[in-house]
Design an enzyme around this catalytic site. Structure first.
Site, short mmCIF file in Angstrom:
data_model
loop_
_atom_site.label_atom_id
_atom_site.label_comp_id
_atom_site.label_asym_id
_atom_site.label_seq_id
_atom_site.Cartn_x
_atom_site.Cartn_y
_atom_site.Cartn_z
N HIS A 114 -0.58 0.92 29.19
CA HIS A 114 -0.39 -0.32 29.95
C HIS A 114 0.10 0.00 31.36
CE1 HIS A 114 -1.04 -3.23 26.76
NE2 HIS A 114 -0.09 -2.75 25.98
N HIS A 165 1.39 4.39 24.12
CA HIS A 165 0.84 3.03 24.18
C HIS A 165 1.31 2.34 25.46
CE1 HIS A 165 -0.50 -0.83 22.26
NE2 HIS A 165 0.37 -1.32 23.12
N GLU A 166 2.61 2.33 25.66
CA GLU A 166 3.15 1.62 26.84
C GLU A 166 2.72 2.31 28.13
OE1 GLU A 166 4.07 -1.25 26.26
OE2 GLU A 166 4.48 -1.05 24.12
N GLU A 209 -4.78 -4.26 26.59
CA GLU A 209 -4.59 -3.58 25.30
C GLU A 209 -5.64 -2.47 25.12
OE1 GLU A 209 -1.91 -4.20 23.81
OE2 GLU A 209 -2.12 -3.37 21.80
ZN ZN Z 1 0.16 -3.29 23.95
#
Ligand code: ZN
Length: 492
Positions: A261, A257-258, A287
């Protein structure tokens, strides 16, 4: 003599430097700083914030903005972003900013205490004032249709409550019944994903997968934090964090997830460094990328056809899990009370509940004191569960105590946009699942970098979505994709 725009850039490079110094301090605070550092750190951060704000909102900035004459498209885009940020930074009177800042620190402590003692009532006066401040902010920011529009625009430029409502109505209509149907089926056993997992091994494995999908460790690193986040000190230095918990998925999916980003941030061209064009353009689009790499890639069968053997090498206790069992395990759907622990399928329901409550409190349809009843009724309606107490109910999130009201919907926009962008990508590069099955993540990353990441903040969010996908935010792709995936997993 430098032009007004060049002078403006120099000035804003200083503002940028101050902000980046704050970012470094904040990263350190969330990763390595000993408890004893918190008091002086708060002083340092607030001093630098004050300096950055004063430098930015100074009359000199304003006169340079007015005098600047952009020559290229990029200049024009940069000036547009600068004007918008300047406008947002000067909209609120100092007295309101000061009161909000004071109230936030009181509210934070009160929220912690209220949650610990499960006493929502004690938090009602302060939370009510926080919502009043949000209302005042909205009036100062201005809006035409709905009070929520003004607040949401700060996080997702141009998006409105009507956009959210359209999106959530569609999500609710399809996802809520499917979740309730899955809840009636026998539970998927994922107990084997819980255990004592060696932390250095987890670190090595997560760094390997994050590198494989394209995160550049020459221009970034990964550390540990209790609440994982990604932050950027510049195009050449992007920091990921992850956490190691008894649930093996925490580190794996948190890292992916990170890294999503982080790859968006790393994709800005070097020429955007130290300008307002650097980085992701909005919370929703940001996101969308974390969700793409976490869910569309990281929770796919193809991804694990490549990495399950490697994970089994790292953790031989998983050797008896075949791909199918593993895939079902990591995609388990289970309505739960806590948003941050929610699975891919149920997550939007948590967000939509917060959106509906925020709207109702802002318009006066709901009083803060009646929030727990509204909250619990909605959890029953959309997820089929009722919180046993407010600590696990409407007191669970930190956001409202900080006065962050109006940004929850960006999480769901991210989910929806992840599929919408993915489908647009597939039209150009062919079947992405086939690429993943061959371990080719570079083509996916390359397309996203080329079509999205390299634009930084150049295009406004709605413009970028249109440019990328040929249509405005539309939950169709997401709903088609997610319902097909989970109907197949659950045999519905
Ligand atoms: Zn996030």
């Amino acid at each position: 003599m430098p032009t007004a725009l060049e002078q403006l850039r120099l000035r804003l490079a200083d503002v940028h430097a101050l902000h980046n110094a704050i970012t470094v301090l904040d990263w350190d605070q969330q990763t390595y700083m000993p408890e004893g550092g918190s008091e002086s750190r708060a002083e340092h951060t607030s001093c630098l914030s004050r300096m950055a704000h004063e430098l930015f909102v100074d009359d000199k900035t304003k006169s340079l903005i007015d005098a600047a004459s952009p020559e290229t498209d990029i200049d024009q885009a940069e000036l547009r972003v600068i004007k918008r940020r300047f406008d947002l930074a000067t909209k609120f009177p100092a007295s309101l900013v000061a009161e909000k800042s004071r109230l936030s620190s009181i509210a934070h402590n009160e929220w912690v205490a209220a949650r610990a003692s499960n006493n929502f009532k004690s938090f009602v006066p302060t939370l009510s004032r926080m919502f009043e401040i949000a209302r005042e902010e909205a009036e100062l920011l201005g809006y035409t249709d709905h009070i929520y529009d003004a607040l949401l625009d700060q996080y997702e430029e141009g998006s409105t409550a009507a956009d959210c409502r359209r999106m959530f109505d569609a999500l609710k209509a399809e996802q809520a019944p499917l979740i309730l149907a899955i809840k009636e089926l026998p539970e998927v056993d994922d107990s084997w994903l819980y255990g004592e997992w060696d932390i250095p091994t987890q670190r090595k494995f997560t760094e390997t997968i994050v590198k494989e999908i394209g995160f550049d460790f020459e221009r970034g690193r990964q550390d540990e934090a209790p609440h994982p986040f990604c932050t950027t000190f510049g195009v050449g230095d992007v920091r990921l964090t992850t956490r190691y918990k008894p649930y093996l998925g925490s580190a794996i999916f948190g890292s992916l997830h990170e890294a999503g980003h982080g790859m968006y941030e790393q994709g800005s061209p070097a020429s955007f460094d130290r300008t307002f064009l650097q980085g992701g353009v909005s919370l929703g689009l940001h996101e969308s990328q974390s969700r793409t790499w976490e869910n569309l890639v990281g929770r796919s069968r193809e991804f694990w056809s490549i990495f399950l053997p490697k994970l089994q090498q790292a953790f031989p206790v998983l050797a008896n899990k075949d791909l199918d069992t593993f895939y079902r395990g990591i995609n388990k759907v289970e309505p739960s009370l806590i948003r941050v622990e929610a699975d891919e399928m149920t997550y939007n329901m948590h967000v939509l509940i917060r959106f509906e409550i925020e709207c109702d409190v802002l318009t006066g349809a709901l009083e803060v004191k009646d929030m727990p009843e509204a909250w619990n009724a909605k959890y029953q309606q959309y997820l089929g569960i009722t919180p046993p107490n407010d600590a696990q109910g409407c007191l669970q999130d930190v956001h409202w105590s900080m006065g962050s009201i109006g940004y929850f919907p960006t999480y769901s926009m991210g989910n929806v946009l992840s599929y919408q962008i993915w489908n647009a990508m597939e039209k150009e590069i062919g079947n992405v699942h086939e690429l993943m099955a061959k371990g080719d993540f570079a083509t996916i990353h390359g397309w996203l970098r080329e079509n999205m990441y390299q634009h930084g903040c150049r295009y406004a969010p709605k413009e970028l979505v249109l440019k990328l996908t040929g249509k405005p935010l539309d939950p169709t792709d997401y709903l088609t994709g997610i319902t097909a995936k989970y109907r197949a997993i659950y045999g519905l």
